[in-house]
Motif scaffolding. Sequence first.
Motif, PDB file in Angstrom:
ATOM      1  N   PRO A   1      21.157  53.447 -17.901  1.00 44.13           N
ATOM      2  CA  PRO A   1      20.388  52.783 -18.724  1.00 44.13           C
ATOM      3  C   PRO A   1      19.899  53.658 -19.862  1.00 44.13           C
ATOM      4  N   ALA A   2      19.925  54.922 -19.966  1.00 40.87           N
ATOM      5  CA  ALA A   2      19.588  55.763 -21.311  1.00 40.87           C
ATOM      6  C   ALA A   2      20.223  55.540 -22.212  1.00 40.87           C
ATOM      7  N   SER A   3      21.656  55.220 -21.931  1.00 42.86           N
ATOM      8  CA  SER A   3      22.821  55.056 -22.919  1.00 42.86           C
ATOM      9  C   SER A   3      22.667  53.521 -23.511  1.00 42.86           C
ATOM     10  N   LEU A   4      22.028  52.630 -23.111  1.00 38.64           N
ATOM     11  CA  LEU A   4      22.072  51.254 -23.290  1.00 38.64           C
ATOM     12  C   LEU A   4      21.621  50.978 -24.791  1.00 38.64           C
ATOM     13  N   PRO A   5      22.147  50.134 -25.533  1.00 35.73           N
ATOM     14  CA  PRO A   5      21.417  49.972 -26.937  1.00 35.73           C
ATOM     15  C   PRO A   5      20.332  49.157 -26.851  1.00 35.73           C
ATOM     16  N   PRO A   6      19.284  49.138 -27.839  1.00 36.72           N
ATOM     17  CA  PRO A   6      18.225  48.627 -27.633  1.00 36.72           C
ATOM     18  C   PRO A   6      18.120  47.169 -27.524  1.00 36.72           C
ATOM     19  N   GLU A   7      19.202  46.228 -28.044  1.00 35.33           N
ATOM     20  CA  GLU A   7      19.561  44.932 -27.559  1.00 35.33           C
ATOM     21  C   GLU A   7      19.527  44.375 -26.154  1.00 35.33           C
ATOM     22  N   ALA A   8      20.040  45.573 -25.527  1.00 32.34           N
ATOM     23  CA  ALA A   8      20.177  45.356 -24.032  1.00 32.34           C
ATOM     24  C   ALA A   8      18.930  45.579 -23.216  1.00 32.34           C
ATOM     25  N   GLU A   9      18.473  44.619 -22.525  1.00 34.47           N
ATOM     26  CA  GLU A   9      17.464  44.791 -21.676  1.00 34.47           C
ATOM     27  C   GLU A   9      17.472  45.682 -20.425  1.00 34.47           C
ATOM     28  N   SER A  10      16.998  46.783 -20.012  1.00 37.24           N
ATOM     29  CA  SER A  10      17.372  47.500 -18.980  1.00 37.24           C
ATOM     30  C   SER A  10      17.031  46.893 -17.721  1.00 37.24           C
ATOM     31  N   GLY A  11      16.296  45.737 -17.730  1.00 42.81           N
ATOM     32  CA  GLY A  11      15.941  45.164 -16.600  1.00 42.81           C
ATOM     33  C   GLY A  11      16.701  43.954 -16.198  1.00 42.81           C
ATOM     34  N   THR A  12      17.784  43.813 -17.030  1.00 40.87           N
ATOM     35  CA  THR A  12      18.774  42.481 -17.003  1.00 40.87           C
ATOM     36  C   THR A  12      19.752  42.989 -15.855  1.00 40.87           C
TER      37      THR A  12
ATOM     38  N   ARG B   1      35.688  43.764 -19.787  1.00 42.65           N
ATOM     39  CA  ARG B   1      35.538  45.215 -19.754  1.00 42.65           C
ATOM     40  C   ARG B   1      34.534  45.887 -20.446  1.00 42.65           C
ATOM     41  N   LYS B   2      34.049  45.335 -21.656  1.00 44.04           N
ATOM     42  CA  LYS B   2      33.106  45.872 -22.444  1.00 44.04           C
ATOM     43  C   LYS B   2      31.616  45.439 -21.544  1.00 44.04           C
ATOM     44  N   SER B   3      31.680  44.377 -20.856  1.00 44.87           N
ATOM     45  CA  SER B   3      30.524  44.052 -20.166  1.00 44.87           C
ATOM     46  C   SER B   3      30.257  45.013 -19.098  1.00 44.87           C
ATOM     47  N   HIS B   4      31.448  45.229 -18.446  1.00 46.84           N
ATOM     48  CA  HIS B   4      31.162  45.981 -17.160  1.00 46.84           C
ATOM     49  C   HIS B   4      30.623  47.523 -17.485  1.00 46.84           C
ATOM     50  N   ARG B   5      31.418  48.022 -18.725  1.00 45.84           N
ATOM     51  CA  ARG B   5      30.959  49.353 -19.069  1.00 45.84           C
ATOM     52  C   ARG B   5      29.205  49.309 -19.713  1.00 45.84           C
ATOM     53  N   LEU B   6      28.930  48.187 -20.072  1.00 41.95           N
ATOM     54  CA  LEU B   6      27.447  47.969 -20.592  1.00 41.95           C
ATOM     55  C   LEU B   6      26.695  48.229 -19.337  1.00 41.95           C
TER      56      LEU B   6
ATOM     57  N   LEU C   1      23.006  41.683 -15.485  1.00 37.60           N
ATOM     58  CA  LEU C   1      24.108  41.435 -16.055  1.00 37.60           C
ATOM     59  C   LEU C   1      24.029  40.881 -17.641  1.00 37.60           C
ATOM     60  N   THR C   2      24.769  41.578 -18.295  1.00 38.75           N
ATOM     61  CA  THR C   2      24.919  41.378 -19.957  1.00 38.75           C
ATOM     62  C   THR C   2      26.230  41.213 -20.365  1.00 38.75           C
ATOM     63  N   LEU C   3      26.533  40.003 -20.824  1.00 38.43           N
ATOM     64  CA  LEU C   3      27.739  40.025 -21.494  1.00 38.43           C
ATOM     65  C   LEU C   3      27.944  40.342 -22.761  1.00 38.43           C
ATOM     66  N   ASP C   4      28.802  41.187 -23.143  1.00 40.06           N
ATOM     67  CA  ASP C   4      28.949  41.745 -24.631  1.00 40.06           C
ATOM     68  C   ASP C   4      30.389  40.737 -25.008  1.00 40.06           C
ATOM     69  N   VAL C   5      30.045  39.761 -25.830  1.00 37.44           N
ATOM     70  CA  VAL C   5      31.085  38.708 -26.256  1.00 37.44           C
ATOM     71  C   VAL C   5      31.686  38.918 -27.486  1.00 37.44           C
TER      72      VAL C   5
ATOM     73  N   THR D   1      27.717  41.767 -29.434  1.00 36.04           N
ATOM     74  CA  THR D   1      27.010  40.791 -29.405  1.00 36.04           C
ATOM     75  C   THR D   1      26.874  40.565 -27.802  1.00 36.04           C
ATOM     76  N   LEU D   2      25.456  40.757 -27.663  1.00 29.19           N
ATOM     77  CA  LEU D   2      25.051  40.668 -26.482  1.00 29.19           C
ATOM     78  C   LEU D   2      24.510  39.303 -25.873  1.00 29.19           C
ATOM     79  N   VAL D   3      24.699  38.969 -24.531  1.00 27.70           N
ATOM     80  CA  VAL D   3      24.408  37.643 -24.114  1.00 27.70           C
ATOM     81  C   VAL D   3      23.798  38.059 -22.779  1.00 27.70           C
ATOM     82  N   ASN D   4      22.291  37.916 -22.597  1.00 26.27           N
ATOM     83  CA  ASN D   4      21.913  38.279 -21.463  1.00 26.27           C
ATOM     84  C   ASN D   4      21.772  37.249 -20.422  1.00 26.27           C
TER      85      ASN D   4
END
Length: 282
Positions: free
Chosen positions: A111-122, A101-106, A124-128, A153-156
């Motif tokens: 894209p403007a609301s994404l945290p700096p750790e999340a690459e906007s070009g990725t 659920r957290k990963s889907h929301r992410l 799928l990013t899992l927030d574990v 905790t992000l895993v690209n």
Amino acid sequence: MRSFLAALAVILGLLLSAAAVPAIWVDRNIVQEDGFVALAAPLGKDPDFQKRLATAAVSSIDTGGTLPPQVAALVRPVLEKAATSLTGLPEYPAAWEETLRKSHRLNFADPASLPPEAESGTSLTLDVAPLVALAAKQISSQVGVPLEAPGQTLVNIGQTNQRQLIDRVSAYSPLGYSLAVGAGVAFLLALVTARRRWKVLAGIGVGALALSGLWTLASRSAADAVMGTASGNEMADLFKREFVAASAAGFASWTLAAAIVGAALAAAGVLARVVGGPARRR
């Protein structure tokens, strides 16, 4: 003239249906959070994926910054053991669902609301973070030392330059409902206009059977295309393989339903012709 208009309406309805059904499936099973969780939840049961995901979650726990060196040295063996036992905890299924659920929301956020750790070009990013919190809780109870889990905790696990694809899917998949309404109106217009309604029923049925076959071929081609790309990330490729397989199986149930409906409509049209023919001759 009426037969010509009815034929055009049937063709229009089939064309709209060809785009509407896949779009609605994508919206309900990928764009919408509950559908995505239901589709991806079984991935958490894959032993290989479980092991890699648990290892990634546990290794993200930073004991060096919060514990004295001598205590951190004692916790490290517990961390390594936790990576193998995490998936066996009763709380693991709920933590995996919350991860989805957290990963889907992410991934489907602006894209403007994404945290700096999340690459906007990725893609799928899992927030574990929920799995990390579960591991931290388990370790804390074993060693008697409180560990603070991070809030994120992000895993690209996706390839680069695929964020635009997610944006397009989010924007266009809801249009499937409007296309479905248009298809229904076209089919109704064909029935009202036609001189021989059995031909309309049979035509729609045969068209649905043809669409079912085309959807099946397109689904297989799309799955092969996705599986043919390698990200260089072992966990990403494993997630992709399992998610594509789950998606293909889920969409296959829709194509099967379309084939059954098409066969039923075709049979109804033929039956109407057989029953109605003698009645007209009398």
